[in-house]
Every structure is written in structure tokens, then in C-alpha cells.
Design a protein around this motif. Structure first.
Motif, PDB file in Angstrom:
ATOM      1  N   LEU A  83       0.841  -1.204   0.000  1.00 38.94           N
ATOM      2  CA  LEU A  83       0.000   0.000   0.000  1.00 38.94           C
ATOM      3  C   LEU A  83       0.874   1.252   0.000  1.00 38.94           C
ATOM      4  O   LEU A  83       0.580   2.219  -0.707  1.00 38.94           O
ATOM      5  N   ARG A  84       1.938   1.245   0.778  1.00 46.55           N
ATOM      6  CA  ARG A  84       2.852   2.394   0.794  1.00 46.55           C
ATOM      7  C   ARG A  84       3.438   2.639  -0.584  1.00 46.55           C
ATOM      8  O   ARG A  84       3.558   3.780  -1.015  1.00 46.55           O
ATOM      9  N   MET A  85       3.825   1.565  -1.251  1.00 48.06           N
ATOM     10  CA  MET A  85       4.402   1.719  -2.588  1.00 48.06           C
ATOM     11  C   MET A  85       3.363   2.299  -3.543  1.00 48.06           C
ATOM     12  O   MET A  85       3.684   3.161  -4.363  1.00 48.06           O
ATOM     13  N   ASP A  86       2.123   1.856  -3.437  1.00 46.23           N
ATOM     14  CA  ASP A  86       1.068   2.309  -4.346  1.00 46.23           C
ATOM     15  C   ASP A  86       0.613   3.748  -4.074  1.00 46.23           C
ATOM     16  O   ASP A  86       0.187   4.442  -4.996  1.00 46.23           O
ATOM     17  N   TYR A  87       0.666   4.204  -2.818  1.00 44.01           N
ATOM     18  CA  TYR A  87       0.095   5.505  -2.444  1.00 44.01           C
ATOM     19  C   TYR A  87       1.129   6.483  -1.884  1.00 44.01           C
ATOM     20  O   TYR A  87       0.763   7.542  -1.378  1.00 44.01           O
ATOM     21  N   ARG A  88       2.397   6.180  -1.977  1.00 47.80           N
ATOM     22  CA  ARG A  88       3.431   6.958  -1.293  1.00 47.80           C
ATOM     23  C   ARG A  88       3.421   8.446  -1.628  1.00 47.80           C
ATOM     24  O   ARG A  88       3.763   9.261  -0.797  1.00 47.80           O
ATOM     25  N   ASP A  89       3.029   8.819  -2.828  1.00 48.23           N
ATOM     26  CA  ASP A  89       3.045  10.230  -3.213  1.00 48.23           C
ATOM     27  C   ASP A  89       1.757  10.960  -2.832  1.00 48.23           C
ATOM     28  O   ASP A  89       1.705  12.189  -2.891  1.00 48.23           O
ATOM     29  N   ARG A  90       0.732  10.202  -2.447  1.00 47.34           N
ATOM     30  CA  ARG A  90      -0.575  10.816  -2.204  1.00 47.34           C
ATOM     31  C   ARG A  90      -1.058  10.719  -0.764  1.00 47.34           C
ATOM     32  O   ARG A  90      -1.959  11.452  -0.368  1.00 47.34           O
ATOM     33  N   VAL A  91      -0.478   9.815   0.028  1.00 48.33           N
ATOM     34  CA  VAL A  91      -0.967   9.571   1.387  1.00 48.33           C
ATOM     35  C   VAL A  91       0.219   9.448   2.343  1.00 48.33           C
ATOM     36  O   VAL A  91       1.217   8.813   2.022  1.00 48.33           O
ATOM     37  N   ASN A  92       0.087  10.057   3.526  1.00 55.09           N
ATOM     38  CA  ASN A  92       1.070   9.864   4.595  1.00 55.09           C
ATOM     39  C   ASN A  92       0.805   8.513   5.254  1.00 55.09           C
ATOM     40  O   ASN A  92      -0.348   8.171   5.519  1.00 55.09           O
ATOM     41  N   PHE A  93       1.857   7.770   5.554  1.00 58.59           N
ATOM     42  CA  PHE A  93       1.738   6.522   6.298  1.00 58.59           C
ATOM     43  C   PHE A  93       2.435   6.710   7.639  1.00 58.59           C
ATOM     44  O   PHE A  93       3.641   6.919   7.696  1.00 58.59           O
ATOM     45  N   VAL A  94       1.650   6.661   8.713  1.00 60.12           N
ATOM     46  CA  VAL A  94       2.139   6.889  10.072  1.00 60.12           C
ATOM     47  C   VAL A  94       1.987   5.597  10.850  1.00 60.12           C
ATOM     48  O   VAL A  94       0.969   4.918  10.739  1.00 60.12           O
ATOM     49  N   MET A  95       2.990   5.259  11.656  1.00 59.54           N
ATOM     50  CA  MET A  95       2.912   4.076  12.514  1.00 59.54           C
ATOM     51  C   MET A  95       3.156   4.494  13.956  1.00 59.54           C
ATOM     52  O   MET A  95       4.162   5.132  14.254  1.00 59.54           O
ATOM     53  N   LEU A  96       2.215   4.126  14.829  1.00 59.01           N
ATOM     54  CA  LEU A  96       2.314   4.458  16.243  1.00 59.01           C
ATOM     55  C   LEU A  96       2.312   3.156  17.056  1.00 59.01           C
ATOM     56  O   LEU A  96       1.345   2.392  17.011  1.00 59.01           O
TER      57      LEU A  96
END
Length: 189
Positions: A83-96
């Protein structure tokens, strides 16, 4: 030296079996290599966008509450990487990490009681929906597509198999908690 017909037939049959076995082996190896790439939660967390940056940069945000011990989180790591590879330019991926008490306010705000717990935030950092547990990548992708398109999430409250969050997170390093009995806990952030 003459080769009789039954011996030639046996050799031909053995050759065909060997070729088929090699072909099946190659297909199996190639099939394994084209599966979802393996990813570790630690690697994903290191490359995640910091929460403060994600909330300020005007892009939609996908927050994952996780723990390294969570088998459901580990099972989804490959999907998260894709998912990160597919959306990396459009969505922030945060891990808590739920084992880090620094995230307790966020855990309480988003009512995290099972992990992985995913929160979808629009480009104004407003809560748009959530998913809990092992949710198929296709469902998460449909939600991310809707988030990017400023549309309501098609799966605003998706549920799957989850691990329970046990107790409360450890206190920040340097502080003491009477329940910790002096134990130190690593702080993934």
C-alpha cells in the motif's frame, strides 16, 4: 550396440518426467517470489512519516497503531508495504507503537483496543473512518482511493481478526511508573 524400443521408451518417459519436475519447480520458485514482499514492522516504522509532519502537510493520512509482538500486525506488514508503494506520493503513512506511552493520548482519542488499528484522516486531519484487525488489502486500498478523491470511505468501519491491547503503554523513558517495578521498555517511535 542396439537400443531396443522398450528401453528407449523408458528413457523418453524419464526425460519427460524430469522436464516436468524442473518446470514445476521453476513455477513454484517464481510463484513464491511474486507474492507480497516481506516486510518487518521495525523497517516500516523507521520509514513512516512522523505524526506531527503528517498532520501538517495537507495530505490524507493513514495511521496504523501496532505492536511488534502483534501477530496480526506482522501478518499485514507485506500488505502495508505494498500500500505504501502504491500511495506513497498521495498519502502519509504513520505508525504508532501502542507499547509507547507517548501515543496514549492518540490511543484514547481513536479508542484503540485492538491492533492493528487503522485510522483514515482526510487532508485536513479530520477522522474519516477506521479499520481494526486483519483487513484485506483491497478494502484498505478502496478506502485510500476514496480518501484521496475526497469521497466518503466505502468501508468506514472495517473489522477483522485483531490482537487485544493489553494494559497501558509503558511510561516515557526517564519517568517511573509504580506498576513497572523499575523495568525499562524500548520506545519505538
Amino acid at each position: 550396440m542396439s537400443v531396443n524400443s522398450p528401453e528407449l521408451g523408458q528413457r523418453l518417459r524419464n526425460f519427460v518426467i524430469a522436464v516436468v519436475a524442473i518446470g514445476l519447480t521453476l513455477a513454484l520458485v517464481l510463484g513464491i517470489q511474486t507474492r507480497t514482499p516481506s516486510a518487518s514492522l521495525t523497517e516500516l516504522a523507521k520509514s513512516a512519516t512522523p505524526l506531527e509532519q503528517a498532520l501538517a502537510n495537507g495530505k490524507p493520512t493513514f495511521v496504523e497503531f501496532y505492536a511488534n509482538w502483534c501477530t496480526s500486525c506482522q501478518a499485514m506488514a507485506g500488505d502495508m508495504q505494498m500500500l505504501r508503494m502504491d500511495y506513497r506520493d498521495r498519502v502519509n503513512f504513520v505508525m504508532l507503537n501502542v507499547d509507547n506511552s507517548n501515543w496514549l493520548p492518540e490511543m484514547l482519542h481513536y479508542r484503540v483496543d485492538g491492533i492493528p488499528h487503522f485510522v483514515f484522516l482526510d487532508d485536513q486531519s479530520e477522522d474519516s473512518g477506521f479499520a481494526v484487525g486483519e483487513v484485506p488489502r483491497a478494502i484498505l486500498a478502496e478506502n485510500l482511493d476514496a480518501l484521496v478523491a475526497h469521497q466518503p470511505l466505502p468501508h468506514g468501519q472495517a473489522m477483522g481478526q485483531a490482537s487485544e491491547v493489553e494494559g497501558t503503554p509503558a511510561p516515557p523513558s526517564g519517568s517511573t511508573d509504580p506498576r513497572s517495578h523499575g523495568a525499562q521498555v524500548s520506545q519505538d517511535r
